[in-house]
Design an enzyme around this catalytic site. Structure first.
Site, PDB file in Angstrom:
ATOM      1  N   ARG A   1      39.255  32.445  40.833  1.00 30.07           N
ATOM      2  CA  ARG A   1      38.180  31.432  40.829  1.00 30.07           C
ATOM      3  C   ARG A   1      36.868  32.161  40.547  1.00 30.07           C
ATOM      4  O   ARG A   1      36.648  33.279  41.031  1.00 30.07           O
ATOM      5  CB  ARG A   1      38.087  30.714  42.190  1.00 30.07           C
ATOM      6  CG  ARG A   1      39.144  29.650  42.391  1.00 30.07           C
ATOM      7  CD  ARG A   1      38.992  28.452  41.441  1.00 30.07           C
ATOM      8  NE  ARG A   1      39.996  27.428  41.647  1.00 30.07           N
ATOM      9  CZ  ARG A   1      41.108  27.272  40.924  1.00 30.07           C
ATOM     10  NH1 ARG A   1      41.372  28.099  39.928  1.00 30.07           N
ATOM     11  NH2 ARG A   1      41.944  26.276  41.166  1.00 30.07           N
TER      12      ARG A   1
ATOM     13  N   HIS B   1      39.706  28.545  31.385  1.00 32.67           N
ATOM     14  CA  HIS B   1      40.552  28.102  32.500  1.00 32.67           C
ATOM     15  C   HIS B   1      41.930  27.646  31.997  1.00 32.67           C
ATOM     16  O   HIS B   1      42.375  26.532  32.273  1.00 32.67           O
ATOM     17  CB  HIS B   1      39.877  26.987  33.314  1.00 32.67           C
ATOM     18  CG  HIS B   1      40.444  26.867  34.700  1.00 32.67           C
ATOM     19  ND1 HIS B   1      39.700  26.524  35.796  1.00 32.67           N
ATOM     20  CD2 HIS B   1      41.709  27.061  35.173  1.00 32.67           C
ATOM     21  CE1 HIS B   1      40.468  26.486  36.877  1.00 32.67           C
ATOM     22  NE2 HIS B   1      41.705  26.823  36.514  1.00 32.67           N
TER      23      HIS B   1
HETATM   24  P1  NDP Z   1      48.460  31.697  47.562  1.00 36.23           P
HETATM   25  O1  NDP Z   1      47.803  30.866  48.593  1.00 36.23           O
HETATM   26  O2  NDP Z   1      49.936  31.712  47.468  1.00 36.23           O
HETATM   27  O3  NDP Z   1      48.005  33.220  47.731  1.00 36.23           O
HETATM   28  C1  NDP Z   1      46.705  33.576  48.044  1.00 36.23           C
HETATM   29  C2  NDP Z   1      46.658  35.063  48.333  1.00 36.23           C
HETATM   30  O4  NDP Z   1      45.312  35.439  48.597  1.00 36.23           O
HETATM   31  C3  NDP Z   1      47.487  35.450  49.566  1.00 36.23           C
HETATM   32  O5  NDP Z   1      48.111  36.688  49.377  1.00 36.23           O
HETATM   33  C4  NDP Z   1      46.407  35.552  50.644  1.00 36.23           C
HETATM   34  O6  NDP Z   1      46.722  36.437  51.693  1.00 36.23           O
HETATM   35  C5  NDP Z   1      45.264  36.115  49.847  1.00 36.23           C
HETATM   36  N1  NDP Z   1      44.002  35.866  50.541  1.00 36.23           N
HETATM   37  C6  NDP Z   1      43.448  34.683  50.889  1.00 36.23           C
HETATM   38  N2  NDP Z   1      42.285  34.877  51.554  1.00 36.23           N
HETATM   39  C7  NDP Z   1      42.122  36.206  51.628  1.00 36.23           C
HETATM   40  C8  NDP Z   1      41.132  37.031  52.221  1.00 36.23           C
HETATM   41  N3  NDP Z   1      40.088  36.524  52.863  1.00 36.23           N
HETATM   42  N4  NDP Z   1      41.286  38.365  52.116  1.00 36.23           N
HETATM   43  C9  NDP Z   1      42.353  38.908  51.497  1.00 36.23           C
HETATM   44  N5  NDP Z   1      43.346  38.172  50.906  1.00 36.23           N
HETATM   45  C10 NDP Z   1      43.210  36.839  50.988  1.00 36.23           C
HETATM   46  O7  NDP Z   1      47.808  31.270  46.167  1.00 36.23           O
HETATM   47  P2  NDP Z   1      48.441  31.398  44.700  1.00 36.23           P
HETATM   48  O8  NDP Z   1      48.929  32.780  44.516  1.00 36.23           O
HETATM   49  O9  NDP Z   1      49.356  30.279  44.433  1.00 36.23           O
HETATM   50  O10 NDP Z   1      47.131  31.139  43.808  1.00 36.23           O
HETATM   51  C11 NDP Z   1      46.011  31.999  43.910  1.00 36.23           C
HETATM   52  C12 NDP Z   1      44.813  31.369  43.242  1.00 36.23           C
HETATM   53  O11 NDP Z   1      44.969  31.413  41.828  1.00 36.23           O
HETATM   54  C13 NDP Z   1      44.604  29.885  43.529  1.00 36.23           C
HETATM   55  O12 NDP Z   1      43.983  29.682  44.770  1.00 36.23           O
HETATM   56  C14 NDP Z   1      43.718  29.474  42.386  1.00 36.23           C
HETATM   57  O13 NDP Z   1      42.367  29.677  42.751  1.00 36.23           O
HETATM   58  C15 NDP Z   1      44.093  30.451  41.257  1.00 36.23           C
HETATM   59  N6  NDP Z   1      44.773  29.781  40.143  1.00 36.23           N
HETATM   60  C16 NDP Z   1      44.203  29.849  38.889  1.00 36.23           C
HETATM   61  C17 NDP Z   1      44.816  29.265  37.806  1.00 36.23           C
HETATM   62  C18 NDP Z   1      44.221  29.382  36.440  1.00 36.23           C
HETATM   63  O14 NDP Z   1      44.721  28.775  35.499  1.00 36.23           O
HETATM   64  N7  NDP Z   1      43.164  30.165  36.263  1.00 36.23           N
HETATM   65  C19 NDP Z   1      46.080  28.540  37.954  1.00 36.23           C
HETATM   66  C20 NDP Z   1      46.597  28.540  39.296  1.00 36.23           C
HETATM   67  C21 NDP Z   1      45.959  29.140  40.330  1.00 36.23           C
HETATM   68  P3  NDP Z   1      47.960  36.149  52.683  1.00 36.23           P
HETATM   69  O15 NDP Z   1      49.187  36.399  51.820  1.00 36.23           O
HETATM   70  O16 NDP Z   1      47.792  37.137  53.734  1.00 36.23           O
HETATM   71  O17 NDP Z   1      47.843  34.723  53.114  1.00 36.23           O
END
Ligand code: NDP
Length: 311
Positions: free
Chosen positions: A226, A274
């Site tokens: 993001r 995007h």
């Molecule tokens: P998930 O919720 O499965 O994974 C998020 C990851 O980020 C987890 O490993 C989580 O840690 C980690 N995380 C969250 N907060 C923190 C923090 N404060 N510090 C460290 N690590 C953190 O999401 P997805 O993998 O499914 O998707 C990730 C992002 O990709 C989405 O939120 C979206 O913004 C983006 N996206 C973009 C797209 C595009 O076309 N550009 C398409 C789809 C998604 P933990 O494992 O410990 O919970």
């Protein structure tokens, strides 16, 4: 009686989902009445949601059992005060495959130094041999559904992958880190950093001037997560100063990226609109159907959003 499902994403999305969802409901053996408008909100069982659609106030949906988000990211809905129903986000095989392709493509572009060969108007013979992937460190910030899948793909290509997440992970083939110290360790090694974090209060401006300065000189940033994960001004300063060699950005604070934004014209920024990975209607519809099946069977929903964490 049929299960009543309101499709509350915009009309453009309806064009792809109007056939994909009924087909998925049939495969799941569900008897569903699917519609895009209703004057009886209190009779809706499930809401299929995407931002900028037809619903922003969830108060009238007094009997809805869940809101099923078509996007992986939930930052535009998770803080909605009217939302009291369970919120599920999208975790889908098509989304994962698309992200693996986009991330590995852009990592390989920078790893192999492809630009020097693709744009070479002077026809210069430049025999700069790239290192093997095993000698290149990639930091994967975020090890969720998408980060983990992309990290695994990069490990399969033999990259040295360091992953970072909020909670500690153990994933074969990569070094997993967490916490502030872990982030510092990951960034200080990262020749290429890929951001696959959700946007939450804890991740906004995560890559600020101080953290960019931790990265090795000449590092590359790849952000399909993001836009607000990165401090734009700090990134431009790091690019202008030569500390960061390139940024490939798919997501932005304002989308579409305004025409006068400096990213467009910056020689060391690649903008993609995007498109890193789109939710695919055919695979995503099965995910929606499975959650409705679970809801009707009294089973726990899959991919529930933790409202306290914001993702
Ligand atoms: P998930 O919720 O499965 O994974 C998020 C990851 O980020 C987890 O490993 C989580 O840690 C980690 N995380 C969250 N907060 C923190 C923090 N404060 N510090 C460290 N690590 C953190 O999401 P997805 O993998 O499914 O998707 C990730 C992002 O990709 C989405 O939120 C979206 O913004 C983006 N996206 C973009 C797209 C595009 O076309 N550009 C398409 C789809 C998604 P933990 O494992 O410990 O919970």
């Amino acid at each position: 009686m049929s299960i009543r499902v309101l499709f509350a994403a915009n009309a453009q999305r309806w064009e792809t989902y109007r056939t994909a969802l009924p087909a998925a409901f049939e495969r799941a053996g569900l008897d569903v009445d699917l519609f895009t408008e209703t004057d009886r909100s209190d009779l809706v069982d499930y809401i299929v949601f995407a931002p900028n659609g037809t619903v922003s106030d969830f108060t009238p949906f007094t009997n809805a059992k869940a809101v099923l988000n078509l996007w992986a990211g939930v930052e535009q809905i998770v803080g909605n005060q009217t939302l009291t129903q369970p919120l599920c986000r999208m975790v889908d095989a098509g989304l994962e495959e698309g992200m693996i392709e986009w991330v590995t493509g852009h990592v390989l572009r920078h790893h192999l130094g492809m630009d020097a060969h693709i744009v070479n108007p002077g026809h210069e013979w430049r025999p700069v041999v790239p290192p093997l992937a095993r000698n290149r460190t990639v930091a994967m910030l975020g090890l969720g559904a998408l980060g983990r899948a992309c990290a695994r793909a990069l490990v399969d290509l033999r990259f040295n992958v360091v992953g970072w997440s909020r909670t500690q992970k153990a994933i074969p083939g990569l070094t997993c880190l967490s916490g502030d110290d872990g982030l510092q360790t990951a960034l200080s090694q990262a020749e290429i950093a890929v951001l696959l974090l959700p946007l939450t209060p804890a991740t906004e401006n995560l890559l600020d001037a101080a953290r960019l300065a931790l990265m090795p000189k000449g590092a590359v940033i790849i952000n399909p997560g993001r836009g607000p994960l990165i401090d734009d001004d700090a990134l431009i300063a790091a690019l202008d100063g030569g500390h960061i060699a390139h940024a490939t950005l798919d997501v932005f604070r304002t989308e579409p990226l305004p025409a006068d934004h400096p990213f467009w014209a910056h020689p060391r920024v690649t903008v993609t609109p995007h498109i890193a990975s789109e939710t695919r209607a055919d695979t995503a519809s099965d995910v929606i159907a499975e959650n409705i099946r679970r809801g009707e069977a009294g089973a726990p929903f899959r991919h529930l959003v933790d409202r306290t964490q914001g993702y």
